[in-house]
Write a protein that holds these residues in place. Structure first.
Motif, PDB file in Angstrom:
ATOM      1  N   ILE A  27       0.699  -1.559   0.298  1.00 59.14           N
ATOM      2  CA  ILE A  27       0.157  -0.025  -0.059  1.00 59.14           C
ATOM      3  C   ILE A  27       0.895   1.694   0.177  1.00 59.14           C
ATOM      4  N   THR A  28       0.738   2.504  -0.703  1.00 60.67           N
ATOM      5  CA  THR A  28       1.100   3.276  -0.781  1.00 60.67           C
ATOM      6  C   THR A  28       0.835   4.286  -1.006  1.00 60.67           C
ATOM      7  N   LEU A  29       1.053   5.444  -0.934  1.00 57.74           N
ATOM      8  CA  LEU A  29       0.308   6.869  -0.633  1.00 57.74           C
ATOM      9  C   LEU A  29       1.247   7.359  -1.755  1.00 57.74           C
ATOM     10  N   ASN A  30       0.906   7.853  -2.427  1.00 56.81           N
ATOM     11  CA  ASN A  30       1.124   8.259  -3.655  1.00 56.81           C
ATOM     12  C   ASN A  30       1.340  10.406  -4.210  1.00 56.81           C
ATOM     13  N   PHE A  31       1.971  11.112  -4.402  1.00 60.55           N
ATOM     14  CA  PHE A  31       1.612  12.419  -4.414  1.00 60.55           C
ATOM     15  C   PHE A  31       2.289  12.651  -6.021  1.00 60.55           C
ATOM     16  N   ALA A  32       1.188  12.812  -6.629  1.00 56.76           N
ATOM     17  CA  ALA A  32       1.653  13.394  -8.048  1.00 56.76           C
ATOM     18  C   ALA A  32       2.196  15.161  -8.042  1.00 56.76           C
ATOM     19  N   GLY A  33       1.950  15.841  -7.432  1.00 57.52           N
ATOM     20  CA  GLY A  33       2.641  16.886  -7.263  1.00 57.52           C
ATOM     21  C   GLY A  33       2.232  17.972  -6.299  1.00 57.52           C
ATOM     22  N   LEU A  34       2.881  18.425  -5.416  1.00 61.66           N
ATOM     23  CA  LEU A  34       3.012  19.074  -3.592  1.00 61.66           C
ATOM     24  C   LEU A  34       4.037  20.635  -4.112  1.00 61.66           C
ATOM     25  N   ASP A  35       2.929  21.406  -4.118  1.00 58.52           N
ATOM     26  CA  ASP A  35       3.976  22.817  -3.746  1.00 58.52           C
ATOM     27  C   ASP A  35       4.362  23.495  -3.262  1.00 58.52           C
ATOM     28  N   THR A  36       5.558  23.618  -2.645  1.00 60.78           N
ATOM     29  CA  THR A  36       6.640  22.868  -2.743  1.00 60.78           C
ATOM     30  C   THR A  36       7.701  22.457  -1.864  1.00 60.78           C
ATOM     31  N   TYR A  37       7.476  23.445  -0.633  1.00 58.57           N
ATOM     32  CA  TYR A  37       8.580  22.462   0.669  1.00 58.57           C
ATOM     33  C   TYR A  37       6.991  22.491   1.757  1.00 58.57           C
ATOM     34  N   ALA A  38       7.283  20.791   2.143  1.00 62.52           N
ATOM     35  CA  ALA A  38       5.947  20.250   2.749  1.00 62.52           C
ATOM     36  C   ALA A  38       6.290  19.846   3.645  1.00 62.52           C
ATOM     37  N   ASP A  39       6.267  18.949   4.326  1.00 67.28           N
ATOM     38  CA  ASP A  39       5.991  18.104   5.446  1.00 67.28           C
ATOM     39  C   ASP A  39       5.028  17.454   5.231  1.00 67.28           C
ATOM     40  N   VAL A  40       4.732  15.778   5.638  1.00 62.33           N
ATOM     41  CA  VAL A  40       3.005  14.881   5.638  1.00 62.33           C
ATOM     42  C   VAL A  40       3.215  14.039   6.750  1.00 62.33           C
ATOM     43  N   TYR A  41       2.089  14.486   7.045  1.00 61.29           N
ATOM     44  CA  TYR A  41       2.275  13.301   8.225  1.00 61.29           C
ATOM     45  C   TYR A  41       0.775  12.353   8.037  1.00 61.29           C
ATOM     46  N   LEU A  42       0.536  10.961   8.233  1.00 63.14           N
ATOM     47  CA  LEU A  42      -0.358  10.153   7.970  1.00 63.14           C
ATOM     48  C   LEU A  42      -0.316   9.618  10.050  1.00 63.14           C
ATOM     49  N   ASN A  43      -1.514   9.757  10.539  1.00 67.74           N
ATOM     50  CA  ASN A  43      -1.702   9.614  11.888  1.00 67.74           C
ATOM     51  C   ASN A  43      -1.215   9.565  12.970  1.00 67.74           C
ATOM     52  N   ASP A  44      -0.185  11.069  12.640  1.00 65.28           N
ATOM     53  CA  ASP A  44       0.940  11.999  13.542  1.00 65.28           C
ATOM     54  C   ASP A  44       2.151  11.203  13.458  1.00 65.28           C
ATOM     55  N   LYS A  45       3.003  10.481  12.303  1.00 65.75           N
ATOM     56  CA  LYS A  45       3.846  10.596  12.024  1.00 65.75           C
ATOM     57  C   LYS A  45       4.251  10.714   9.901  1.00 65.75           C
ATOM     58  N   LYS A  46       5.652  11.726  10.853  1.00 64.67           N
ATOM     59  CA  LYS A  46       6.529  12.225   9.460  1.00 64.67           C
ATOM     60  C   LYS A  46       6.578  10.999   8.324  1.00 64.67           C
ATOM     61  N   ILE A  47       5.939  11.746   7.004  1.00 66.94           N
ATOM     62  CA  ILE A  47       6.540  10.272   6.610  1.00 66.94           C
ATOM     63  C   ILE A  47       6.894  10.650   5.070  1.00 66.94           C
ATOM     64  N   LEU A  48       6.836  11.936   5.300  1.00 69.24           N
ATOM     65  CA  LEU A  48       7.229  12.486   3.471  1.00 69.24           C
ATOM     66  C   LEU A  48       7.766  13.946   3.920  1.00 69.24           C
ATOM     67  N   VAL A  49       8.790  14.627   3.556  1.00 68.93           N
ATOM     68  CA  VAL A  49       9.395  15.744   3.091  1.00 68.93           C
ATOM     69  C   VAL A  49      10.294  15.765   1.431  1.00 68.93           C
ATOM     70  N   ALA A  50       8.843  16.987   0.949  1.00 65.69           N
ATOM     71  CA  ALA A  50       8.944  16.917  -0.262  1.00 65.69           C
ATOM     72  C   ALA A  50       9.842  18.491  -0.638  1.00 65.69           C
ATOM     73  N   ASN A  51      10.432  18.526  -0.923  1.00 64.66           N
ATOM     74  CA  ASN A  51      11.256  20.443  -1.150  1.00 64.66           C
ATOM     75  C   ASN A  51      11.561  20.412  -3.423  1.00 64.66           C
ATOM     76  N   ASN A  52       9.846  19.881  -3.966  1.00 68.08           N
ATOM     77  CA  ASN A  52      10.258  20.408  -5.003  1.00 68.08           C
ATOM     78  C   ASN A  52       8.609  19.829  -6.355  1.00 68.08           C
ATOM     79  N   MET A  53       8.684  20.979  -6.179  1.00 63.82           N
ATOM     80  CA  MET A  53       6.937  21.257  -6.827  1.00 63.82           C
ATOM     81  C   MET A  53       7.216  20.155  -8.345  1.00 63.82           C
TER      82      MET A  53
END
Length: 860
Positions: free
Chosen positions: A111-137
């Protein structure tokens, strides 16, 4: 009336259609052995440093559009509201979603969670756990959430950092400052952030530094394997056969046996069972297509596409995944070689040298998720209808959504694809370079199957800027600073990107556009050229004839939009050239002065503001029309003309030929005429009348050439015809005569030369040539009779008859209605009748009574 450019409540599924070409899946659905769940509904957002009151959000979208939708900010496109929303870029924003997961997802192994585009500097949390740090639109992101996902009450939170504040430490860390395009902030941080450069402002658009979920988010669940990518490599091709290689890349986590089933146009071509392991999750076959149908640009043939389907099954024959994509068979070459002129720069399509006719394309809105499929279709159809065969995706925007390339494939329009770097110099630290490398990999792999893509280009104007714009002096660089900055450039654009592209695709790559600078005469004999002498250099329009490059990939001249467009952002009391709104809407440092300098050379001063809008568009069309004539006339010295620019990102004063709402300006009608595959060009040289004919088709044509002298009142007073053979793919002179034999000097204020080409039973291809500037023509008010016929609720037929004197640049409009006329800004000769069509957005019960018609004499 003009439609709302961002009706956000209707945009829930749009980004799915335009990015992945599929309808929205608002609940979990199975695709073969894969289950997907798109996370669109029930998002909320709030400003991070304010109260925790949450507002509904539209996903995909931007924080600006969400704030507009909740009436928390005013429409930034209206009036001077742009300045009132600049605070948004300096804040952090939080997007949150509570969702459940269906059993069909939870029972899958992967099971994967997929992000096709985040603009731009983003910290992503799922159920209070940081799962991603994004830095490119421009990148996609995938996270394994198998152990985190719950059946109910999953909390997904995305914390978007201010793209300004987040990048300031990078800015302050450097000992020198880097040039940063049109970024007008005190601290120019845009170059540190992999984000659309035009968001920071440009000389045709506002500063709207967005944040948000700009492309879809979805969960994907599967058991044994899924198809990650399919690449088609064209190995050999001729008239009788095409050998293709198909490389299928899987995503798997354990060694297993898979059945691969390949089909072409619904017919199975190969089936193979093979063991695939995670260390080398690829499968390759070759296939020969007999009597292949080639992909051509639309003016030369059919842009034929094959439908390729790859299916993988497990050992039991159960389908695990299916991937389909349309492919085109063709060869595209960029020819850069020394010749007797200098250095060539032209494209060969299927072995034939092709003259490229087109424009530069920018993102269709500052708020990209609001661009509907209909708007993409309108833009590409407008390009095709104007006889374009190439669009350049400019490097200050975005790697476009899939629908853009699908439409170019379908309509036979080639794409010059820039990477997203423009008019700046960029850092060269390891983290930045690695980020860029991954960006290149992902976007080349996503786009490489499109037959329309002709070229990968590293950046826009960075080389010529570094060597000609005086940055070293402006920023007071030391020798060491300059060496570091230039070495960083070479590392990215002449090593990293070309080496990465070469591993993924075999199309041509050039490091920059242009490769020659317009400042020196000799440079016009070499490579690509951006000729801005007529705007930035303040040259006269006639200089287009004296400055013709080998491939002119930028040139342009500004115009205002029409009155209906101006009404959408300017109240009536502000509709004058000295108004604060229109002054601030003009983003070019040359302002409106340059427009008036040229207008006074060619036209009489317009009486009113609406007349100015009309005459300004005629002026733009005249100048760019002269440039196109110069480029096509000089074929094969010049083999490409891409004017700046096709479209707008907001209601703008700009170089565009179609406005933000898709309305054709006078320029676009002129382009439609001058980009015809066969077109006559009239020259006056040394008191001679010369008729050239340019042909871009690949076969000779027998034709009748007709030259007429037309009096503005009497009509045709002299005529000559000759039978000619128009040579294929060539510009050539077919008629020469003493000009004085055709028209006496004292009569030139009331006469014109009409040149027409008749081929078989096709409508004549004509060019009307005036012998003196428009401001000196003797014009009187024409008598035009009008009839309209309703075809259906949104389509009409209009017939106009000129009952006496020449009607110059007849312009049709309806107040506050968006209408596309099949012809407009045209000349109506004495006693001539023209029938055209009109397509409206709304039904008009009595079009004739609402139709407004003016001609040039009305502005005197």
């Amino acid at each position: 009336m003009k439609t709302n450019p961002y009706n956000y409540s209707t945009l829930l599924i749009i980004s799915l259609i335009i990015f992945i070409g599929a309808p929205s899946k608002l609940a979990a659905q199975n695709q073969a052995g894969i289950t997907q769940k798109y996370l669109h509904k029930n998002w909320q957002f709030h400003q991070a440093d304010k109260s925790k009151k949450k507002y509904p959000a539209t996903v995909p979208g931007t924080v600006h559009t969400d704030l507009i939708n909740q009436e928390l900010i005013k429409d930034p496109f209206y009036g001077n509201n742009e300045t009132e929303v600049q605070w948004v870029e300096n804040k952090d924003w939080v997007y949150e979603l509570n969702f459940n997961a269906e059993e069909v997802i939870l029972h899958k192994k992967n099971i994967t969670l997929n992000f096709a585009g985040l603009d731009t500097y983003a910290d992503v949390y799922l159920n209070d756990k940081k799962i991603l740090v994004a830095n490119n639109m421009f990148r996609t992101w995938q996270v394994d959430i198998k152990t985190l996902l719950k059946k109910e009450n999953n909390q997904l939170k995305i914390y978007f950092h201010s793209p300004i504040n987040y990048a300031i430490p990078f800015y302050e860390k450097l000992n020198y400052k880097l040039p940063a395009g049109n970024d007008n902030a005190d601290k120019k941080v845009s170059i540190f952030t992999r984000k659309a450069p035009y968001h920071y402002g440009w000389d045709w658009g506002p500063r709207m530094v967005t944040s948000g979920i700009w492309r879809p988010i979805f969960i994907e669940a599967w058991n044994n394997g899924t198809i990650e990518n399919v690449q088609i490599v064209q190995k050999e091709i001729n008239n009788t056969s095409a050998l293709i290689e198909i490389n299928t890349e899987l995503e798997i986590n354990e060694k297993n046996t898979f059945n691969f089933i390949y089909s072409l146009n619904g017919k199975e071509i190969k089936t193979e069972a093979i063991i695939i392991s995670p260390s080398n999750p690829t499968h390759q076959i070759t296939h020969t297509i007999t009597n292949p149908k080639l992909w051509w640009t639309h003016e030369l043939g059919e842009p034929y596409r094959y439908n390729l389907t790859v299916e993988i099954q497990n050992k039991k024959g159960e389908t695990l995944a299916i991937k389909s994509q349309q492919i085109g068979l063709r060869t595209i070459e960029l020819i850069q070689e020394k010749d007797k002129i200098g250095t060539s720069y032209y494209f060969k399509l299927n072995g034939e040298p092709i003259f490229m006719k087109g424009a530069n394309y920018i993102p269709a809105s500052n708020f990209i998720p609001s661009v509907t499929p209909q708007k993409y279709q309108q833009l590409i159809q407008s390009a095709k209808d104007a006889n374009m065969n190439m669009l350049r995706v400019w490097g200050g925007g975005i790697y476009e959504n899939d629908i853009f390339y699908d439409l170019c494939d379908q309509h036979g329009i080639m794409v010059w694809q820039d990477f997203m770097f423009a008019c700046s110099m960029y850092p060269g630290d390891t983290a930045f370079v690695n980020n860029v490398k991954q960006e290149v990999i992902e976007n080349v792999k996503r786009l490489r199957h499109h037959p329309s893509i002709a070229l990968w280009c590293g950046n826009n104007e960075m080389d010529v800027a570094w060597h000609n714009w005086g940055w070293q002096k402006q920023f007071n660089y030391s020798k060491d600073d300059s060496a570091t900055i230039w070495n960083n450039y070479l590392n990215i654009f002449e090593k990293l990107i070309p080496n990465t592209v070469q591993q993924l695709d075999k199309r041509a790559y050039v490091p920059t556009s242009p490769l020659s600078n317009w400042g020196k005469t000799e440079n016009f004999n070499h490579n690509s050229m951006h000729y801005w002498g007529v705007w930035h250099g303040e040259d006269k329009f006639t200089e287009f004839y004296n400055n013709v490059g080998r491939f002119v990939s930028e040139y342009g001249f500004q115009s205002f939009p029409d009155l209906n467009n101006v009404n959408t952002f300017t109240p009536k009391k502000e509709q004058h050239l000295k108004s604060d709104i229109l002054t601030k809407r003009q983003k070019s440092y040359k302002g409106n002065r340059l427009i008036f300098d040229h207008l006074n050379r060619h036209y009489q001063e317009p009486k009113t503001f609406p007349h100015f809008l009309y005459v300004n568009q005629l002026l733009q069309a005249k100048g760019i029309g002269m440039a196109i004539d110069a480029h096509r006339l000089n074929k094969p010295h010049c083999m490409g003309t891409l004017y700046w620019q096709l479209n707008d990102c907001w209601p703008a004063i700009s170089w565009s030929s179609t406005d933000y709402y898709g309305t054709w300006k006078a320029l676009h009608y002129t382009v439609q005429q001058k980009y015809q595959s066969i077109y006559p060009i009239v020259q006056e040289q040394n008191k001679q009348l010369n008729i050239h004919i340019v042909s871009d088709i690949l076969a000779d044509k027998n034709a009748t050439l007709k030259i007429q002298l037309i009096d503005f009142k009497k009509g045709v007073i002299k005529e000559e015809e000759k039978t000619i053979n128009i040579e294929a793919n060539k510009s050539k002179s077919y008629f020469t005569s003493d000009l004085k034999k055709w028209c006496k000097r004292k009569k030139r204020n009331q006469q014109l030369i009409r040149v027409a080409i008749a081929i078989d039973k096709e409508p004549e291809i004509e060019n009307l040539h005036y012998l003196i500037p428009e401001k000196n023509l003797t014009l009187v008010t024409p008598k035009i009779s009008v009839n309209t016929q309703k075809i259906d609720s949104t389509n009409y037929r209009i017939t106009l008859k000129n009952n006496n004197y020449l009607a110059k640049n007849v312009y049709l409009s309806v107040a506050d209605e968006s209408i596309h006329f099949s012809n407009n800004f045209f000349d109506l000769l004495p006693n001539q009748t023209i029938t055209l069509t009109a397509k409206t957005q709304n039904e008009i019960n009595d079009l004739k009574s609402q139709l407004q018609i003016i001609s040039l004499v009305d502005t005197f």
